[in-house]
Structures are given as C-alpha cells and as structure tokens.
Write a protein that holds these residues in place. Sequence first.
Motif, PDB file in Angstrom:
ATOM      1  N   PRO A 221      44.150  53.823  38.612  1.00  0.00           N
ATOM      2  CA  PRO A 221      44.470  53.740  40.047  1.00  0.00           C
ATOM      3  C   PRO A 221      45.011  52.348  40.399  1.00  0.00           C
ATOM      4  N   ALA A 222      45.922  52.296  41.380  1.00  0.00           N
ATOM      5  CA  ALA A 222      46.467  51.012  41.834  1.00  0.00           C
ATOM      6  C   ALA A 222      45.320  50.111  42.275  1.00  0.00           C
ATOM      7  N   GLY A 223      45.394  48.850  41.909  1.00  0.00           N
ATOM      8  CA  GLY A 223      44.376  47.887  42.326  1.00  0.00           C
ATOM      9  C   GLY A 223      43.238  47.738  41.327  1.00  0.00           C
ATOM     10  N   TYR A 224      43.095  48.716  40.409  1.00  0.00           N
ATOM     11  CA  TYR A 224      41.956  48.680  39.481  1.00  0.00           C
ATOM     12  C   TYR A 224      42.000  47.440  38.586  1.00  0.00           C
ATOM     13  N   LEU A 225      43.157  47.188  37.972  1.00  0.00           N
ATOM     14  CA  LEU A 225      43.230  46.050  37.043  1.00  0.00           C
ATOM     15  C   LEU A 225      43.015  44.728  37.764  1.00  0.00           C
ATOM     16  N   ARG A 226      43.496  44.645  39.006  1.00  0.00           N
ATOM     17  CA  ARG A 226      43.284  43.404  39.773  1.00  0.00           C
ATOM     18  C   ARG A 226      41.800  43.195  40.035  1.00  0.00           C
ATOM     19  N   ALA A 227      41.126  44.278  40.424  1.00  0.00           N
ATOM     20  CA  ALA A 227      39.693  44.177  40.697  1.00  0.00           C
ATOM     21  C   ALA A 227      38.926  43.823  39.420  1.00  0.00           C
ATOM     22  N   VAL A 228      39.350  44.406  38.315  1.00  0.00           N
ATOM     23  CA  VAL A 228      38.711  44.163  37.029  1.00  0.00           C
ATOM     24  C   VAL A 228      38.882  42.692  36.608  1.00  0.00           C
ATOM     25  N   ARG A 229      40.059  42.159  36.869  1.00  0.00           N
ATOM     26  CA  ARG A 229      40.333  40.751  36.536  1.00  0.00           C
ATOM     27  C   ARG A 229      39.338  39.837  37.265  1.00  0.00           C
ATOM     28  N   GLU A 230      39.131  40.134  38.542  1.00  0.00           N
ATOM     29  CA  GLU A 230      38.203  39.306  39.342  1.00  0.00           C
ATOM     30  C   GLU A 230      36.769  39.413  38.829  1.00  0.00           C
ATOM     31  N   ILE A 231      36.380  40.645  38.488  1.00  0.00           N
ATOM     32  CA  ILE A 231      35.001  40.847  38.011  1.00  0.00           C
ATOM     33  C   ILE A 231      34.795  40.112  36.689  1.00  0.00           C
ATOM     34  N   CYS A 232      35.774  40.230  35.780  1.00  0.00           N
ATOM     35  CA  CYS A 232      35.653  39.550  34.485  1.00  0.00           C
ATOM     36  C   CYS A 232      35.540  38.042  34.698  1.00  0.00           C
ATOM     37  N   ASP A 233      36.366  37.490  35.579  1.00  0.00           N
ATOM     38  CA  ASP A 233      36.322  36.044  35.843  1.00  0.00           C
ATOM     39  C   ASP A 233      34.965  35.619  36.389  1.00  0.00           C
ATOM     40  N   ARG A 234      34.433  36.451  37.287  1.00  0.00           N
ATOM     41  CA  ARG A 234      33.140  36.111  37.908  1.00  0.00           C
ATOM     42  C   ARG A 234      32.030  36.019  36.870  1.00  0.00           C
ATOM     43  N   HIS A 235      32.132  36.802  35.787  1.00  0.00           N
ATOM     44  CA  HIS A 235      31.025  36.870  34.836  1.00  0.00           C
ATOM     45  C   HIS A 235      31.345  36.251  33.476  1.00  0.00           C
ATOM     46  N   GLY A 236      32.454  35.555  33.369  1.00  0.00           N
ATOM     47  CA  GLY A 236      32.793  34.904  32.096  1.00  0.00           C
ATOM     48  C   GLY A 236      33.132  35.891  30.996  1.00  0.00           C
ATOM     49  N   VAL A 237      33.566  37.100  31.383  1.00  0.00           N
ATOM     50  CA  VAL A 237      33.903  38.153  30.420  1.00  0.00           C
ATOM     51  C   VAL A 237      35.417  38.125  30.182  1.00  0.00           C
ATOM     52  N   LEU A 238      35.843  38.191  28.931  1.00  0.00           N
ATOM     53  CA  LEU A 238      37.284  38.178  28.650  1.00  0.00           C
ATOM     54  C   LEU A 238      37.884  39.559  28.911  1.00  0.00           C
ATOM     55  N   LEU A 239      39.118  39.555  29.404  1.00  0.00           N
ATOM     56  CA  LEU A 239      39.816  40.817  29.688  1.00  0.00           C
ATOM     57  C   LEU A 239      40.884  41.044  28.618  1.00  0.00           C
ATOM     58  N   VAL A 240      40.727  42.140  27.887  1.00  0.00           N
ATOM     59  CA  VAL A 240      41.698  42.493  26.853  1.00  0.00           C
ATOM     60  C   VAL A 240      42.465  43.724  27.322  1.00  0.00           C
TER      61      VAL A 240
END
Length: 425
Positions: A221-240
């Motif tokens: 869905p539109a917006g999902y990857l953007r939201a995921v990017r923010e969540i990963c940044d908040r928790h120090g999780v890398l986004l692959v």
Amino acid sequence: ELAELDRRHLLHPWTPYGVGDQLVLVEGSGVEVTDAHGNTYLDGRSGQFNATLGYSHPRVVAALTEQAGKLMTYALLGSSNEPAVRLAARLAELLGEPDGRTLFCNSGSEATEAAIRIVRMYHALRGQPQRTTVLSLADSYHGTTLAAAAMSGSPLAWTGCGPLPEGFVRVPTPGSTVRDRGEVRPGAEALEEAILAQGAENVAAFFVEPVLGVGGIRPLPAGYLRAVREICDRHGVLLVVDEVTTGFGRTGEWFAHRREGIRPDLLTLGKGLAAGYVPFAAVTTTAEIAEAFAADPMLGGLRHGHTTSGHALGAAVSLAVLETIEEEGLIEHAAAMGERLCGGLTDRLKDLEGVSDVRGVGLFAGIEFDTFDRATQVMLGCLRAGVIVRSEGPVLAVAPPLIVNAAQIDRIVDTLHRATTAATG
Ligand code: PMP
C-alpha cells in the motif's frame, strides 16, 4: 527426444514433475522464444521475470562477446577488475548514493543471504551482537538457500528442510486482513508491534519487497515503505529492500522504492541487473555500513563472498544492460506499456467469472483466480495460443520484457481474456 532426456536427467526448480519438459526452448529474439518443434511464443513472463531486454539484444550480445575476448573473469578477492569497478560506481550513481558500495553475488538468494550476514555482522561490530533477529513479511519470498528460505513466507520454501537457521520472525503482510474505512490494515504498526515483542535491542533488520512477487504480485500500500523507514529508524533496525524482481524498470521506475522517496540501508538486486544474460546479483549499501567492516578484528574487511563475486563478464553485461535501458528510454516505455497492460487486464478481466482480483504496477501484473486449478487452465490456454505466463499458486503473473510494444501488450491481454472465458465457460 529433448523432452525424454529432460524427464530422465533434469531436476527442474520449483516445478511439478512432468510440467517443465512441455516447453523446451531453443532460441529467442526480441520478446519471442521458439521451442524445439519450431513453435514461437510471446514471452509474457520474461523468462523468470529477468529477461527485461528480451532475447539476443544486439548491444548486450556485443558487450558479452567483447568482454569474453578481453578478460573473462578476475576475482574480487584481493584484486579487482574493470567492469566490476565501473558497474559498482554506476549503481551508486543510479541510486543517488555517491559513496554507496556494492557486493556482487550470483543469484537473488545469495544477495539475500549476504544481506542477512552483513546486517548481523554490522551490529556485532558496533557492540550489539544480540541484534540478530531478522523480520520479514508473512507473504514474502526472498530466495531458496536455507536462511533466505527460513525468512520467506510460503511453507513451500521451507517445509521438510529443517533444522532451519534461527532468528527469523514474520510480520503480518500489510492489507492482508481487514479494510477499515478506506484504511489498509494491518499497516506498518504491525512491524512496530513485532519489533517491540522481540525487544528492539534484539532486532537486526526488516527485509521487504516493494511488490510481493511470489506472494501474488501484490504491490505494498502507498505510504507503507515510508512508515516502515520511520519505524526502523526509531528502533535502530536496518531496512533491507529486496528489489531482486522489481529493480531495473519492472515497475516503470528504476527502483520501486523510489516511489516512496525512501533510502534503504541495504538493497538486494538480481534478475534485471544482467537481464538474465548471465547469473548476476548484488547487494548495495551505504558507505557508513560498508566502512564498519574495516574494524573486523578477524579480517579487517567483510567476511563474505564468492569466487565469482563481481565476475567480469557479468559486470560487463550488466553495464551494457543499464546503458541500453537508459539510451532506449526503457523506464518511461515500461511505465507507458505497464499502464496499458494493467489497464487492459483490469478492463477486460476483472469482472469475469472466476477472477478474484487484477492488480499490478508497471509491467508486473497479477490476475488472481478463485482456484489454483483455474489459474493453471488459463495458463495452459495461453500457452496453446502462443503466450507464456507464469502461475504463482492461484495468481497468474504477467511480466513481459520492458521492450514489449503496444500490439504485443494487446495480444497478451486478448489471449488472457479468451483463455479465462474458455476456462470458466
Ligand atoms: N528475492 C525476490 C523478491 C525474488 O522474487 C527472488 C526470486 N524469485 C529471489 C529473491 C531469489 O532470487 P534467485 O531465484 O535468483 O535466487
């Protein structure tokens, strides 16, 4: 004779016995392939979604031949070769990461495997060796090697192959359960819940395909990857981001994640990179992550890779593929042809009996049928009419080469319409 030898001696990947030998191909040109009986087919699935420039493209064949006569291979272990250097630099430029670094591999599965090792080793080098858990979507597919299979959604990938490597946890696929007042759910909040359930300090990375491919050609869905990017940044999780299938124009953009304007920490690439002319794949990452490996106490570098990582022939072919895409304007062309394909399939097939959904983005479309059996019948009907499409369970994947023209798109749509009507009539 070939079919008989095939049955006796070939083990086909991901194919029920007795199906692969029906189509023994001997030649290809443009978007068409010819079988051993001389029958010609329009390739509506680009081989296995990889032959983005079709077959026998003169530019790629010339680059391949020239490099073969120059320097066929030279390993990147303790040395380098010219095409690999130029390709890595070109990828950094294309990705808008001026200091981006690339590790070359031979297949998409190897790229996944490399990315898993990179994220875990990176955290360990940064004093967080407990950050090992890798999250992925419940309907994802990331490859067939053991760790890549362990993180893939379908039980087909891992049933009976255990014991599997540990540390892989699934996150609900967005939009997979309820649609609530126009909002697609579950959304990215399911990722944050999974991170918190594991303890953020234990999570290494989240892997995600921008369009679930084997999982049914489902665009996120539109917006999902953007939201995921923010969540990963908040928790120090890398986004692959896994763009093995979606990369290099398949979705009408160079890379599908661009639509969301995000920057992944790692990106896995395959299929369209060398357009299927040779086995070739890659993992790209940021300078910051790549630099961390200089501090590896055992090597002072990345402890991962293969004899043929950055094979000179594969790199030269990939450079020619990227140049061809650019000079022939194939990204814009794929976007226009993609609209024609997805629009045509929606108009002509969506309301037919037996069709549950039609979806897609760019030249990556999926038709979901009510049963696996009906999808198979439609696929065989198309084959008899000279058009190859691929079934992923009850979903037929339609993904012709980027060089496909409008008349060929119309033929694919017409053929699918006729085969679907015949399978439901
Ligand atoms: N990632 C994705 C998203 C894929 O679709 C695939 C292959 N279908 C892979 C990884 C694995 O690539 P390969 O088959 O080249 O190992």
